[in-house]
Design a protein around this motif. Sequence first.
Motif, PDB file in Angstrom:
ATOM      1  N   PRO A 394     -17.095 -69.083  63.369  1.00 59.48           N
ATOM      2  CA  PRO A 394     -16.709 -69.950  62.246  1.00 59.48           C
ATOM      3  C   PRO A 394     -15.458 -69.450  61.531  1.00 59.48           C
ATOM      4  CG  PRO A 394     -19.058 -69.395  62.143  1.00 59.48           C
ATOM      5  CD  PRO A 394     -18.477 -68.590  63.261  1.00 59.48           C
ATOM      6  N   GLU A 432     -12.842 -78.156  59.124  1.00 60.32           N
ATOM      7  CA  GLU A 432     -14.267 -78.260  59.522  1.00 60.32           C
ATOM      8  C   GLU A 432     -14.406 -78.189  61.038  1.00 60.32           C
ATOM      9  OE1 GLU A 432     -13.085 -82.045  59.187  1.00 60.32           O
ATOM     10  OE2 GLU A 432     -11.869 -80.647  58.038  1.00 60.32           O
ATOM     11  N   SER A 435     -14.353 -74.580  62.041  1.00 62.92           N
ATOM     12  CA  SER A 435     -15.564 -73.802  61.742  1.00 62.92           C
ATOM     13  C   SER A 435     -16.762 -74.298  62.543  1.00 62.92           C
ATOM     14  CB  SER A 435     -15.852 -73.789  60.237  1.00 62.92           C
ATOM     15  OG  SER A 435     -15.629 -75.051  59.688  1.00 62.92           O
ATOM     16  N   ALA A 436     -16.758 -75.586  62.876  1.00 67.33           N
ATOM     17  CA  ALA A 436     -17.909 -76.132  63.603  1.00 67.33           C
ATOM     18  C   ALA A 436     -17.734 -76.061  65.111  1.00 67.33           C
ATOM     19  CB  ALA A 436     -18.141 -77.575  63.179  1.00 67.33           C
ATOM     20  N   THR A 440     -20.277 -77.444  68.088  1.00 61.49           N
ATOM     21  CA  THR A 440     -19.989 -78.696  68.800  1.00 61.49           C
ATOM     22  C   THR A 440     -19.694 -78.440  70.268  1.00 61.49           C
ATOM     23  OG1 THR A 440     -17.726 -78.488  68.031  1.00 61.49           O
ATOM     24  CG2 THR A 440     -19.127 -80.021  66.838  1.00 61.49           C
TER      25      THR A 440
END
Lengths: 453, 162
Positions: A394, A432, A435-436, A440
Amino acid sequence: MPAPAQRRIIFQHIDEPGYTNDLACYRKHGGYEVMKRAFARPPAELVDEVKKSGLRGRGGAGFPCGVKWTLLDKKSGKPVYLVVNADESEPGTFKDRYIMHQDPHQLIEGSMITCFANNVKQAYIYIRGEFPHGARILEKAIAEARAANLVGPNILGTNYSCEMYVHRGAGAYICGEETGLIESLEGKRPYPRIKPPYFPAVLGLYQCPTIVNNVETLCHVKHIADIGGEAFAKIGTPNNTGTRILCVSGHVQRPGYYEFEVGKITLGQLLNEVCGGPLPGRTFKAVIPGGSSAKVLKFGERFKGKRKVGAELVDYDWGVEDVPMDFDCLGMIGTMGGSGGVIVMDDSVSMVEALANINAFYAHESCGQCTPCREGSLWMKKISSRMVHGAARPEDGALLKSVADQIAGRTICAFGEACAWPTQSYVTKFGEEFSAYAATKSAAKPAGATELV
Amino acid sequence: MNLTPATLARIDEVIPHYPTKRSATLPLLHLIQEEAGFISPEAIEWVAAKLELQPINVYEVVTFYPMFRQKPIGRRHIKVCRTLSCALLGGYKTCATFEKEFDTHLGEVSPDGEVTVEFVECLASCGTAPVVMIDDELHEKVDAAKAKQLSDQIKVEAKARK
Ligand SMILES: Cc1cc2nc3c(=O)[nH]c(=O)nc-3n(C[C@H](O)[C@H](O)[C@H](O)COP(=O)(O)O)c2cc1C
Ligand code: SF4
Ligand code: FES
């Protein structure tokens, strides 16, 4: 509002059936008539016309062309050189290619007028190595022009003489940077020079005053000499005069090159109407408006502020689609018009992977002279490609940005900024996603998903 | 260094294009590579002597510019654009197709000696992505199917030669 019609000045004959790249065809269309008239005028008057025209460089920085010419150190008494920047290597840019392949005499005429205006006796066209046909076409065109007394000794019977040669690069992006290009033309590694003192206008090729201009810029010079600076300045918008070729690539229905008056078309009109919108079933996600180095724009973000329109200050409140495609507006919203290369990404694209692709480019192309650029571009590549191919964390977005933040402003040439801007803007605007990414990524990708790195 | 008279003539033609001989380094290396296929240590010495330079001056140029190579490659050079606009439209798949068709890996000479496949950076034809250069020829919109087609064509030509 519907998009304005294209206004093709530079690309008037590109893709025209029956138009060939030889001298006879060019002359049939009025070729070299402007140069003939220009050679009958005092050179200083031509420089003045270009100044009045407001023409800004089409190679990347958008510097006023006429101003650049007046910075030439004429007092030194050294010969003045013209170097045509035909390196066209900024990802997303593909306009000079068509001028050189299909209408080389337009470039030669614009360049010879520039030479005459600035008392240049020797010009070089520095063309990227990956245009072997382009180099041959230009060589043949110059030979034709020389045989017709349009290049070489005592041009058109005057006592003005000027030679022109083609010089081929060999696959390095940094040769597009004007001082790197000059080093390369001197037969060395294309290590950019530090400015000051090495402004080309003062200490350029062989330490002599040198003009470096982009191919498209020099073609505009021909049209300025033709219609006059004032008339040219009426095309486009104030401070963003003339037409400009916009090269669109990536995820649109009709990618390609389009010539518009500068600032008369918005990014939304260009992408939705001219280029036919997103691919079926897709929506636009991000767009790079001026070559890969320009900061990315995110569909959905808004830009607010005040800007000058004529003498007045007016409020603007724009979405990405509303931004007029000119130097000042794109600069105002934190990116740039750069080289005119518009790269579009739709919602199928992972911004982490897109950045990893771009970072691989910059790491490959850094010339290696400056530690922040050499090491920084390499680490940005390593981190972003580890995110894609290995373990993503992240905190990697912040790490990437911390590397980028230490490059810009600490290097010899603007490549430092060019390689930092993508990382800074992708991470800031799509944080985002960075960090994701670990989460994903493990969700299985559809079979056959497009790989970016 | 055995260069053909035609190449030698072109070399002598190009040197006076510049006020200093050193400027002719890139043109000479291009001409030699066009004839010999790559730049050998002997070629570096030869260019240095011809231009009155030290061999290191030429060597540092050869090692910097991606287009100069110091080893022979396959008979055909397949350069696939790797950069963003091409990648967005499947450039990586195009490249993988060529590798598979010729049973080879990036940068290597294929086992049959026919090709060397390489990734290169933006070829300034992003509007017709993905693009590939095979020797001096640009091929546009080369998706996996077209890559297969181009590969077949190269194989047919190879067979015809044998
Ligand atoms: C890293 C880098 C790469 C560049 N590449 C090119 C290029 O490929 N073509 C070009 O015309 N200008 C390029 N430029 C801009 C040139 O340095 C220079 O500003 C330009 O040739 C000036 O011409 P203009 O005033 O007509 O735009 C590049 C600049 C940088 C910093
Ligand atoms: S900023 Fe990068 S490309 Fe420019 S001189 Fe420094 S190391 Fe070379
Ligand atoms: S990105 Fe492939 S040609 Fe520009």
